[in-house]
Design an enzyme around this catalytic site. Structure first.
Site, PDB file in Angstrom:
ATOM      1  N   LYS A 123       1.505   4.231  -3.014  1.00  9.35           N
ATOM      2  CA  LYS A 123       1.485   5.682  -2.784  1.00  9.35           C
ATOM      3  C   LYS A 123       2.800   6.304  -3.250  1.00  9.35           C
ATOM      4  O   LYS A 123       2.813   7.405  -3.829  1.00  9.35           O
ATOM      5  CB  LYS A 123       1.245   5.973  -1.307  1.00  9.35           C
ATOM      6  CG  LYS A 123      -0.172   5.608  -0.883  1.00  9.35           C
ATOM      7  CD  LYS A 123      -0.359   5.704   0.611  1.00  9.35           C
ATOM      8  CE  LYS A 123      -1.765   5.305   1.009  1.00  9.35           C
ATOM      9  NZ  LYS A 123      -1.890   5.050   2.451  1.00  9.35           N
ATOM     10  N   ASP A 133       0.841  -1.192   0.000  1.00  7.59           N
ATOM     11  CA  ASP A 133       0.000   0.000   0.000  1.00  7.59           C
ATOM     12  C   ASP A 133       0.888   1.259   0.000  1.00  7.59           C
ATOM     13  O   ASP A 133       0.660   2.205  -0.742  1.00  7.59           O
ATOM     14  CB  ASP A 133      -0.910  -0.059   1.238  1.00  7.59           C
ATOM     15  CG  ASP A 133      -1.735   1.181   1.400  1.00  7.59           C
ATOM     16  OD1 ASP A 133      -2.580   1.423   0.517  1.00  7.59           O
ATOM     17  OD2 ASP A 133      -1.519   1.934   2.387  1.00  7.59           O
TER      18      ASP A 133
END
Ligand code: ADP
Ligand code: ASP
Ligand code: MG
Length: 824
Positions: A684, A680
């Site tokens: 980003k 995750d």
């Protein structure tokens, strides 16, 4: 006391209930000098005209006459006491006898004259007026005399080329004679019908009762004419075609005239003339909603509320184009053309001639198209033969779309906006006309485009530029908070910023609910429960409606499938807002494709909430880039979950226990490995890298996963249980850090200069900004040419539905301000 005229249209007297309602309205105004003009019951004029046409074809009409009888006498019996019902029945049967004898004659000669049409079609008004008269007479609350007036005894007309011409002197004389100067009480007058000078039955043309009302207004020197119908007033567009139409509070005679001429059926175009001549105000009101003030039509141009008062359209139009070099500079061509049409009684609705005089184009009703072509070909036979006129071309199935408003005069830009809107809607304009008064601009378009054109033009002139149709996909924890936030703010946004946010669709993976105008957000969960099975294509189709200027889809899912659709949406002119990282962190080619489509199609693609939830991370970065700064490095803590774990993990408690506790509190994903794997965070990092201009793929990142390899494939429970086996190396890392007065932090580091990016667990001294964040904070540090010794830092809560939803909401408001900027 001055007269007041009230006119009730066919929709207002459609059945017994309607008559009662009308009688109540009249009774409430009962007094002296009250004139009531009535139309035939809805549909009756059509039926009567149908009888004439079919009789002329020799069709037997017993059943149709019986239908008229049942409807009328049924209404009479329901409304009137028996004795007066009997009188009306007798009169009705006499009328039917006359009608039958006319029909019989027509069927013998197999043709119908306009006189027979006028005679038969006028009975509807006579029946309505008789019934209303008797009904008012039977009411105890009406204490004044009520008199039936057959307009044929008063109103004398000549038939002119442009419709009936009132013979005022004679009509006035008769009016005085029949209604009288000392009249007291209520006169119930038949609309629509009149007599010729010879005393033959005549009519004012279809929908002519409005005209009757204003003629009687003039004859009686009325103070006001009120036209009662089934809508709240003249609206900015035909409400059946333009669902967003609004009632126009006040307008000028000229505006009403133009709107009516171009198809606004609510008022007959000729109604204006007698009112204008005597300056009698007209009011359009709703029989079914009498408390509404309606529309007032007067001479004085009312204050400019909007540039354009309304849009209207007529279909069933044919366009004829006469083209040829031989017409250039030849005087009298237009005269010859329109003279010929006039002689053949073809009425021309719109004319347009280019200044090159190479072609003349005009529009006529479809049913006159063949005659018009023949007339023109005959008039220019010589030129056609000699090739000075190349052709006479007819285009069928067209419509005329008109925008009307006194406010357009002298104000530049309305024509531009009108045609730009049609262009944006993909509608081709065949001919254009603008009256010299600048009160009306009209365009000929294909008939099939009429409704779409009406809606698009209406919304561009009438709706706030900031009316946005919104579809929300994925009402999960973030999506549902977003809906609540929009609900809570919408009233304030509307009143303070003229911003109309309409959530018109909500879709989960299973179900969806669609609101025609908007979904009532107070009850959205129930709506969704009751909704239909999810169908994303239909959902998008619904949310992007052509009567609202802007559409935005907000994707609150984490779905790849939904992200794959962005390109198609942007291509269709739909704006996209999303916290879903899939599209941006997938293949770079798709990311660039999305950016390209958005740029070229003037659509917007906003995704602030993909990194740092509501924190201004993406926009800060964009600002740095567009203002010309050079981004050297972006690093930070991009995961609230991992921030929490390492804020708590100081060695006093095993790491596995902290993970279990965090999970129990809902700080991690249901499977904590989704957080611990670092993917995750890596996504980003990819998003920020690309935004900074570094093209990088997810698999090029150096990612340190905190999931022990042996547990990668285990079940969630097994993982949680066995994570303790791996506590020792973690304990060792934290101890080593502590010995150096440092802390562990899970960070991403994008080295834009060095064209690399990594995600790992690292150590930081106690005074480093990354060491000093509170529980689930995110922190992003930008090192740039301008911010080099002292980097720019964005820090704050970076996870949780509230702040994430707020980030999306901020994107939505940003979008709105960009949109209104584009409009004007
Ligand atoms: P009536 O029987 O009262 O004369 P009409 O049916 O002739 O009523 O006219 C009213 C209808 O006109 C409305 O129901 C509406 O559908 C239609 N209409 C068309 N354009 C407009 C407009 N611009 N504003 C209001 N109504 C309109
Ligand atoms: N009844 C007539 C018609 O239908 C006149 C009117 O209603 O205005 O045309
Ligand atoms: Mg009407």
């Amino acid at each position: 006391m001055a007269w007041v005229v009230h006119k009730f249209g066919g929709t207002s007297v459609a059945d017994a209930d309607c008559f009662r309602r009308v009688a109540q309205l009249v009774a409430a105004r009962a007094g002296d000098n009250l004139a009531v003009v009535v139309s035939a019951m809805r549909g009756v004029t059509d039926q009567l005209l149908g009888l004439v046409e079919r009789a002329a074809q020799g069709v037997a009409l017993g059943a149709e006459i019986e239908e008229l009888r049942t409807r009328y006498l049924g209404t009479v019996i329901e409304l009137l006491p028996a004795p007066s019902a009997a009188v009306l029945r007798e009169q009705f049967e006499k009328d039917i006898e006359s009608i039958e004898s006319v029909l019989k004659a027509l069927s013998l000669v197999r043709s119908a004259s306009h006189r027979s049409r006028d005679l038969v079609s006028g009975f509807g008004e006579i029946w309505s007026a008789r019934l209303l008269t008797a009904l008012l007479q039977s009411m105890a609350s009406v204490r004044v005399p009520v008199q039936f007036v057959n307009a044929r005894d008063i109103l004398i007309i000549d038939s002119g080329e442009m419709g009936p011409i009132v013979v005022w002197d004679e009509s006035r004389r008769r009016c005085r004679q029949i209604i009288g100067e000392k009249f007291s009480g209520i006169a119930v007058i038949t609309g629509f019908i009149a007599s010729s000078r010879e005393g033959l039955p005549s009519t004012l043309g279809r929908n002519g009762s409005d005209y009757s009302a204003s003629i009687f207004g003039a004859l009686l020197d009325a103070a006001e004419v009120e036209i009662w119908t089934d809508v709240d007033g003249v609206m900015s567009g035909d409400p059946r075609r333009v669902p967003e139409a609004k009632v126009i509070g006040a307008m000028s005679y000229n505006e009403a005239m133009e709107l009516a001429y171009f198809g606004a059926k609510v008022i007959h175009p000729q109604t204006m003339a007698p009112a204008v001549a005597q300056n009698i105000p007209l009011r359009i009101r709703n029989t079914f909603n009498p408390d509404h003030p309606g529309t007032t039509i007067t001479a004085a141009a009312p204050a400019r509320e909007t540039i354009v008062k309304g849009v209207s359209a007529i279909d069933g139009v044919a366009v004829i184009n006469l083209e040829g070099a031989g017409m250039i500079g030849v005087p009298g061509t237009a005269d010859r053309l329109f003279g010929a049409l006039r002689e053949a009684a073809v009425s021309v609705m719109l004319i347009s001639q280019g200044s090159s005089e190479h072609s003349i184009c005009f529009a006529v009703r479809e049913d006159a198209a063949d005659t018009a072509r023949r007339v023109v070909e005959r008039a220019f036979a010589v030129e056609l033969e000699q090739g000075q006129v190349q052709r006479v071309e007819v285009t069928h199935d067209c419509a005329i779309l008109a925008v009307v408003g006194d406010g357009m005069a002298g104000l530049p830009g309305s024509a531009g906006r009108f045609f730009r809107t049609l262009g944006n809607a993909g509608i081709n304009v065949r001919a254009i006309a603008q009256g010299a008064s600048e009160r009306n601009i009209s365009a000929v378009i294909a008939g099939k485009d009429m409704t779409r054109g009406l809606r698009a033009v209406h919304s561009s002139f009438y709706l706030s530029a900031k009316t946005v149709s919104i579809g929300i996909i994925g009402p999960g924890s973030v999506g549902s908070v977003l809906i609540e936030q929009i609900a809570a703010a919408s009233e304030r946004l509307r009143s303070q910023f003229n911003l109309d946010l309409r959530v018109r669709g909500i879709a989960s993976s299973r179900k969806m609910c669609l609101g025609p105008s908007r979904i009532d957000l107070a009850g959205w969960r129930k709506e969704l429960e009751r909704g239909e099975p999810a169908d994303i294509e239909r959902f998008v189709e619904h949310v992007q409606t052509d009567y609202l200027p802007h559409t935005v889809l907000i994707d609150c899912t984490a779905s790849q499938d939904v992200a794959n659709r962005y390109a198609g949406w942007l291509e269709r002119g739909i704006h996209v807002i999303t916290p879903n990282k899939r599209a941006h962190s997938g293949p770079a080619a798709y990311y660039h494709e999305l950016k390209r489509i958005a740029r070229s199609g003037n659509t917007h693609f906003l995704y602030e909430a993909t990194v740092g939830a509501g924190l201004p991370v993406i926009n800060t970065l964009k600002d740095l880039v567009v203002t010309g700064d050079d981004i050297e490095r972006i690093s930070g803590i991009f995961s609230g979950t991992l921030a929490y774990l390492f804020n708590v993990f100081d060695g006093t408690q095993p790491f596995s226990e902290i993970v279990r506790e965090a999970r129990a509190r809902g700080y991690t994903e249901p499977d904590p490995r989704d957080d611990l794997s670092g993917m995750d965070v890596a996504r980003k990092a990819v998003i920020l890298a690309r935004e900074a201009g570094l093209d990088i793929e997810l698999d090029q990142l150096d990612v340190e996963s905190l999931v022990p390899e042996k547990l990668a494939k285990a079940s969630v429970d097994e993982f949680l249980e066995r994570l303790a086996d791996f506590d020792a190396p973690m304990a060792e890392r934290v101890a080593r850090a502590r010995a150096e007065h440092k802390v562990l932090r899970y960070v991403a580091d994008v080295d834009v200069r060095g064209r690399s990016a990594r995600v790992r667990l690292d150590t930081f001294g106690a005074d480093h900004p990354f060491a000093n964040i509170s529980l689930t904070d995110n922190i992003v540090q930008f090192v740039t040419r301008r911010y080099s010794a002292n980097p720019l830092i964005v820090r704050g809560p970076g996870a949780g539905p509230d702040v994430t939803a707020a980030g999306i909401f901020a994107d939505l408001l940003r979008l709105c301000s960009m949109l209104s900027g584009n409009e004007d």
